[in-house]
Design an enzyme around this catalytic site. Structure first.
Site, PDB file in Angstrom:
ATOM      1  N   GLU A 132      25.638 -21.043 -29.176  1.00 55.75           N
ATOM      2  CA  GLU A 132      26.441 -22.179 -29.639  1.00 55.75           C
ATOM      3  C   GLU A 132      27.873 -21.964 -29.203  1.00 55.75           C
ATOM      4  O   GLU A 132      28.411 -20.858 -29.335  1.00 55.75           O
ATOM      5  CB  GLU A 132      26.459 -22.298 -31.174  1.00 55.75           C
ATOM      6  CG  GLU A 132      25.222 -22.881 -31.761  1.00 55.75           C
ATOM      7  CD  GLU A 132      25.273 -22.944 -33.292  1.00 55.75           C
ATOM      8  OE1 GLU A 132      26.379 -23.061 -33.863  1.00 55.75           O
ATOM      9  OE2 GLU A 132      24.197 -22.858 -33.898  1.00 55.75           O
ATOM     10  N   GLU A 187      22.775 -17.436 -37.859  1.00 58.83           N
ATOM     11  CA  GLU A 187      23.967 -17.131 -38.643  1.00 58.83           C
ATOM     12  C   GLU A 187      23.685 -16.791 -40.112  1.00 58.83           C
ATOM     13  O   GLU A 187      24.084 -17.544 -41.010  1.00 58.83           O
ATOM     14  CB  GLU A 187      24.951 -18.299 -38.590  1.00 58.83           C
ATOM     15  CG  GLU A 187      25.375 -18.683 -37.195  1.00 58.83           C
ATOM     16  CD  GLU A 187      26.574 -19.624 -37.178  1.00 58.83           C
ATOM     17  OE1 GLU A 187      27.144 -19.891 -38.242  1.00 58.83           O
ATOM     18  OE2 GLU A 187      26.939 -20.077 -36.090  1.00 58.83           O
TER      19      GLU A 187
HETATM   20  C1  GCO Z   1      27.026 -22.937 -37.127  1.00 60.04           C
HETATM   21  C2  GCO Z   1      25.884 -23.760 -37.140  1.00 60.04           C
HETATM   22  C3  GCO Z   1      26.072 -25.180 -36.742  1.00 60.04           C
HETATM   23  C4  GCO Z   1      27.388 -25.833 -37.010  1.00 60.04           C
HETATM   24  C5  GCO Z   1      28.410 -25.469 -35.978  1.00 60.04           C
HETATM   25  C6  GCO Z   1      29.760 -26.111 -36.194  1.00 60.04           C
HETATM   26  O1  GCO Z   1      27.098 -22.178 -36.214  1.00 60.04           O
HETATM   27  O2  GCO Z   1      27.844 -22.987 -38.036  1.00 60.04           O
HETATM   28  O3  GCO Z   1      24.922 -23.188 -36.340  1.00 60.04           O
HETATM   29  O4  GCO Z   1      25.085 -25.735 -37.537  1.00 60.04           O
HETATM   30  O5  GCO Z   1      27.237 -27.196 -36.984  1.00 60.04           O
HETATM   31  O6  GCO Z   1      28.610 -24.114 -35.960  1.00 60.04           O
HETATM   32  O7  GCO Z   1      30.331 -25.654 -37.377  1.00 60.04           O
END
Ligand code: GCO
Length: 463
Positions: free
Chosen positions: A362, A170
């Site tokens: 994710e 990200e």
């Molecule tokens: C993101 C990160 C994670 C966060 C999750 C929840 O994608 O922002 O990879 O570290 O913890 O997304 O906000």
């Protein structure tokens, strides 16, 4: 207890579809003494940056409890574990390799592999060493070259033992939240131009870092068995508040600015057209050859998805997000919007001819979990996984090449500016004792995976 079920013919049931859980270094590791200071240590030390005034000094104490955590992952029955490496645990400020830091990751990967669990490694999940920040961090072009050196060290150490290596996680967050919005480390930098200029410059250097690192990794693996090489980006469908031409334009502006700003240069060597709408003084400085370097071939794209975003027109920035309201929001204030996952996958698929195979790297939800008598009834999370797995199934049915799904997160952890106030884990962490307890969502996933495994074994027996 609620279950998660999939249509029996779903591609998600196939043995070659990867199910995993994910974490990141700063959010779980702790053991500050074993690594260099990073920008999040510094940021957490500044007043009013983290909701509960906390930091990642201890987090889930994973560095000391990693064996227990590997057992936990194994118990869940997942195929894979996605984690990130703390750059400053591996490379010291003087440029030397920190052998004991590097060994930690080697041991972790070996232990996972002994249990038949694939490792999916991310090189950069936002914890830039402070010694690089002191030289200008992502506003300094040189940081991109240091990143490629670090990538080569990891390739050398972990090499073909891992299933995949993602360069960045990200970059939107590192660049936009870190510099433009200023709510993540390092926060806006004084005397470095406008916030937008800083954000765009940081984004450009992150993209360059990605390109240089991929190049270094490809060179390294030229003669050997290479892991899949790619990147992890976050996406959120951008919807207009209403159908006025101004709001429609704002939503498209935001889509290009947030969703496409990273992927499009990587896949095509060009920034999205909205680049031209930025005032010249806000555009990043691009050196000749940069765009070609950024445009390296990808074996996979990691897609992180949580929710959609609604935008309205805004004179100054082109768009302004409208926070979600109403019932059923997560404790982050995010709307549960599963069909947005199918929507963004289909839109990327139609937008790019050369879109690589996708892993959902994710997907998850923060809820107000309570551990009562060793039981955490997180029914809302079970529903979330159910609806989002079906959304992935729908996208595959409509032709998108999706190879895996990782739940965020293995366990509750340090949620950046929200500190420990948000629980994203499928495993509950009691921070006073570091005790881990499987939430009902973990048990539901475990059952789904067990059923899937026994089906695979049955198929093998017939064959
Ligand atoms: C993101 C990160 C994670 C966060 C999750 C929840 O994608 O922002 O990879 O570290 O913890 O997304 O906000």
């Amino acid at each position: 207890m609620k279950k998660i079920t999939l249509p029996s013919q779903s591609a998600l049931n196939h043995a070659n579809f990867t199910f995993g859980v994910a974490t990141s270094s700063y959010q779980i590791e702790g053991d500050r003494a074993g690594r260099e200071t990073c920008i999040w240590d510094t940021f957490c030390n500044q007043p009013d940056t983290i909701k509960d005034g906390s930091n990642g000094d201890i987090a889930c104490d994973h560095i000391h409890r990693w064996q227990e955590d590997v057992e936990l992952i194994s118990e869940l029955g997942v195929d894979a574990y996605r984690f990130s490496i703390a750059w400053g645990r591996v490379i010291k400020a003087n440029g030397d390799i920190n052998r004991s830091g590097l060994n930690f990751y080697i041991k972790l990967v070996d232990a996972l592999s002994e249990r038949g669990i694939q490792s999916h490694v991310t090189l950069y999940h936002w914890d830039l060493p402070q010694y690089l920040e002191d030289q200008g961090g992502w506003l300094n072009r040189e940081t991109a070259y240091r990143f490629a050196d670090y990538a080569a060290v990891i390739a050398d150490a972990l090499g073909s033992k891992v299933a995949s290596i993602a360069t960045l996680n990200e970059p939107f967050c590192s660049a936009y939240l870190g510099y433009e919005a200023g709510i993540h480390a390092p926060g806006p930098q004084a005397d470095a131009g406008s916030r937008r200029k800083q954000g765009r410059q940081a984004a450009h250097h992150l993209l360059l870092a990605h390109g240089l690192a991929l190049q270094a990794l490809r060179q390294h693996f030229a003669q050997s068995n290479a892991p899949q090489l790619g990147v992890v980006l976050n996406f959120s469908p951008c919807h207009p508040l209403n159908s006025s031409p101004e709001d429609l334009d704002a939503a498209e502006f935001a889509h290009q600015y947030h969703n496409l700003w990273y992927l499009q240069p990587m896949l095509t060597g060009h920034y999205p057209s909205v680049y031209e709408r930025l005032p010249v003084e806000d555009r990043p400085q691009i050196e000749p050859g940069d765009m070609a370097l950024i445009n390296q071939s990808l074996d996979f794209l990691g897609v992180n998805y949580y929710t959609r975003t609604v935008f309205r027109a805004n004179q100054q920035h082109g768009f302004k997000d409208v926070p979600a309201t109403g019932e059923g929001l997560t404790t982050m204030g995010w709307e549960v919007y599963a069909k947005g996952l199918t929507e963004i996958l289909l839109s990327l698929d139609s937008e790019f001819d050369n879109l690589p195979p996708i892993f959902i790297t994710e997907n998850g939800i923060a809820t107000a979990d309570v551990c009562d008598n060793n039981e955490v009834n997180d029914a809302m999370r079970v529903d979330y996984f159910q609806s989002h797995l079906l959304a992935v199934h729908d996208a595959i049915q409509q032709g998108v090449d999706i190879r895996g799904y990782f739940a965020w997160s293995l366990m509750d952890n340090f949620e950046w500016a929200e500190g420990y106030t948000q629980r994203f884990g499928i495993v509950y962490v009691d921070y006073s004792t570091q005790r881990r307890t499987l939430k009902n969502s973990a048990k539901a996933l475990q059952q789904l995976l067990l059923a899937r495994q026994s089906r695979h074994h049955a198929v093998e027996d017939i064959c």
